[in-house]
Write an enzyme that holds these catalytic residues in place. Structure first.
Site: not given
Ligand code: I6G
Length: 688
Positions: A49, A52, A98-99, A131
């Site tokens: 960290d 970074y 939509s599905l 999903k």
């Protein structure tokens, strides 16, 4: 209206230096993007960290030296920006449909049969994936740069949530490709991991804030915040499921190729995606993912099957609002009916009293459930939950089960509304201290503080937890014994434990005692952020602790800051600032901190970003319009603290005009004279 960064018009350094800095900045940005991808998408950080943070700080410094070099796709620009009054409405170029669902195996078989007959094929290839139970969004990239994020809305128009989307670190603000497509819309789902949801709800509950019913609601509530600074603190993830409108990308033959392309752009896609043959392939996949469901880090409610070849998809087309070539095969709900036998209470770290339903044991999703959290009195009232009720209980992974709803028809005749404070007679069931409920809070709290052994236990567990001091082995059972036998009465006592004391405890041999002492010893070398988080300051979660550590760099500066100074840290508003200030003002907290440091807790110090001194030396500022997070006086105080001056009128001597909403004639004058005009964000960047 979107927040907009005014970029100063003239750059204060020479052209040659400018191009050198530009390439250095771009290199740093690419490096940071790469590490973001490793950390947030692949879950495989390659650097610690602090390394970074150093890269990030270096980039911030270079950008601050010349704010004209800041670009919207820079990793530094993920910071929230101004709160919005409302979201703009966006019309999707291609509707987000939509599905259709298959709820049974028979319906999945019928889907495959319909497709095969429609295409006159014996067997088809399908692209399959889980999903996700999240919130559908679309991301628009122009020439490889993220320019917009929008919710699905009603499928035709959604809400512009760009500022919020930019705070999701796994979503790249620049695509990883040299020859970027002119335009590409990436579609997918925003979600919250189960463990993050549990933590968020715990924090919300402790802070007396709204709790969310499930990870999906938490993700939706977080993404639809008008203040992106709140969204920024919420751990959201994104997974793409396809491409919407596009211009200038290679033509793919199959959906799976398009998904691999997204993957190559470093857009997160599900690693569980696959390509299978025929109905048997579909059903095997359904069972495989169904078996994994419990152990997946996120909620899914089924799997999606898509005809893989785009030419077949085109032939099949759409029926009303859903594609004929895809279906969501749903899993059975992880809910079951049971009885509430009684309602008990638990006392949390900050004294929050949480009602817990004791249930007749019931199996939900393969696990026996006997308890469910009822959160607080408001939740109980909203759902009208009573002892003796038959309720529907839901669980998701390791999240505490909860009552979804009461089956009113099954309510016994003589039931009575439940009242938490009546039950406990307004006294803490653990320590007997008074319990109060502030008018602006939903939770009732024990006022016993660390006198209450329940709060003490929770404070110790929090301090020892993985994200705080990370003391392995210091779990609930051990902490119970340590507190009950008065071996640990405050945090520093942990560091005074010895082998003989520990080895005498129940279920503890010398070897385990030795291991625990070693973890205690190891925990002394920590980070400033972990230490702050471990103190358990009200309203200070892990992200805020990191912000504080980064900003102040050292304990003395943090401890001596007043609430106004604390608000200079990004994301910290008046309520959080007040909690922090109160915490450090308490004499007993000061003693605890001193004793912990004396016990040997230490960390590598860093310079901190609050060193304003001299940053604005010799510069003159003019303030115009109303700023959103600072009053004029506060802005003036900051400028002066950093060595700058504030003037009431714009002249050639003015270096910067800080313009807020409804800026008037001073803004026009600045433009006339060619003075740099910046907004509040750019001003904060200069200071940081
Ligand atoms: O809502 C959805 C979730 C997942 C989808 C979807 C999906 O694919 C894995 N795919 C399409 C084509 C649509 N909605 C419309």
């Amino acid at each position: 209206m979107q927040s907009e960064l005014f970029i100063p018009e003239s750059a204060p350094i020479s052209l040659q230096e400018n191009s050198k800095t530009t390439s250095e900045i771009e290199k740093l940005r690419d490096e940071i993007r790469f590490h973001d991808y490793q950390y947030y998408v692949l879950d495989n950080p390659l650097i610690p960290d602090n390394e970074y943070d150093n890269l990030f700080r270096k980039l911030q410094d270079l950008e601050n030296q010349d704010p004209s070099l800041i670009t919207p796709d820079s990793p530094t620009q993920r910071v929230g920006g101004k709160p919005l009054k409302s979201f703009d409405s966006i019309t999707h170029r291609i509707p987000m449909l939509s599905l259709n669902n298959a709820l049974t195996e028979e319906e999945a078989i019928a889907f495959d049969k319909r497709i095969r007959e429609g295409l006159d094929q014996d067997e088809l290839q399908y692209a399959v994936e889980p999903k996700f139970d999240g919130l559908a969004i679309t991301l628009t990239y122009e020439d490889g740069k993220l320019v917009q994020g929008a919710t699905r809305g009603d499928g035709y128009t959604g809400e512009d949530v760009t500022s919020n989307i930019k705070t999701i670190r796994s979503i790249p603000t620049k695509l990883h490709i040299l020859d970027a497509p002119k335009l590409i819309e990436v579609r997918g789902e925003v979600l919250m991991l189960k463990k993050d949801f549990a933590r968020l709800n715990k924090e919300q509950e402790e802070a007396g804030q709204k709790i969310f019913a499930n990870p999906r609601n938490a993700a939706a509530g977080s993404l639809r915040q008008l203040d992106p600074n709140i969204t920024r603190t919420r751990p959201l993830h994104f997974f793409a499921y396809g491409i919407g409108y596009f211009e200038g990308i290679p033509q793919f033959e199959r959906h799976s190729d398009a998904m691999n392309f997204l993957d190559s752009l470093r857009i997160p896609v599900s690693s569980e995606r696959d390509v299978v043959q025929g109905i048997q392939g579909l059903l095997n996949y359904y069972n495989k993912i169904g078996n994994k469901r419990e152990n997946l880090p996120f909620d899914i409610d089924g799997v999606v099957y898509k005809v893989n070849h785009f030419n077949y998809q085109e032939q099949l087309g759409f029926v009303s609002r859903a594609p004929r070539w895809a279906i969501a095969h749903k899993f059975p709900a992880q809910e079951a009916l049971t009885l509430i036998d009684s309602i008990d209470v638990q006392v949390g770290r900050t004294g929050a009293i949480t009602p817990v339903a004791r249930l007749s044991p019931v199996i939900v999703g393969g696990v026996t459930v006997t308890n469910a959290t009822l959160h607080n009195q408001d939740e109980i009232d909203r759902k009208d939950i009573r002892v003796g009720d038959t309720v529907s209980v839901r669980r998701a992974g390791d999240v505490i089960p909860e009552v979804v709803k009461v089956i009113i028809e099954k309510r016994p005749e003589k039931s009575e509304p439940f009242n938490l404070l009546n039950l406990i007679n307004s006294k803490c069931p653990v320590c007997g201290s008074h319990v109060i409920k502030q008018p602006d809070e939903v939770v009732a709290r024990c006022t016993g503080g660390l006198f209450c052994s329940a709060q003490r236990k929770q404070a110790i567990l929090h301090f020892a937890s993985r994200r705080a001091l990370n003391i392995e082995g210091l779990g609930e059972k051990l902490v119970d014994q340590l507190v009950n036998e008065n071996l640990v009465t405050s945090l520093p006592d942990i560091y005074r434990l010895d082998l003989d004391t520990l080895a005498k405890l129940e279920r503890m041999g010398r070897k385990s005692a030795q291991n625990i002492l070693e973890s205690i010893q190891k925990s002394k070398q920590t980070t400033f952020a972990r230490f702050i988080y471990g103190l358990g300051i009200r309203n200070v979660g892990e992200a805020t602790a990191k912000d504080l550590a980064r900003y102040f760099g050292n304990l003395a500066d943090l401890q001596s800051s007043d609430a106004l100074k604390l608000q200079q840290v990004s994301d910290i508003g008046p309520i959080v600032a007040e909690s922090i200030f109160q915490f450090f003002s308490e004499e007993h907290n000061k003693h605890v901190i001193d004793a912990l440091i004396e016990a040997g807790i230490n960390w590598e110090s860093s310079p901190g970003q609050n060193l304003l001194e001299g940053k604005l030396n010799g510069m003159t500022f003019v303030l115009t319009g109303s700023l959103s997070t600072l009053s004029r006086d506060e802005a003036k105080e900051l400028i002066e603290a950093a060595g700058g001056k504030v003037s009431g009128s714009v002249s050639k001597k003015t270096n910067y005009v800080i313009a807020g909403e409804d800026a008037g004639s001073k803004l026009l004058k600045a433009r006339e004279l060619g003075i740099n005009v910046i907004d509040e964000n750019a001003f904060r960047l200069m200071l940081n």
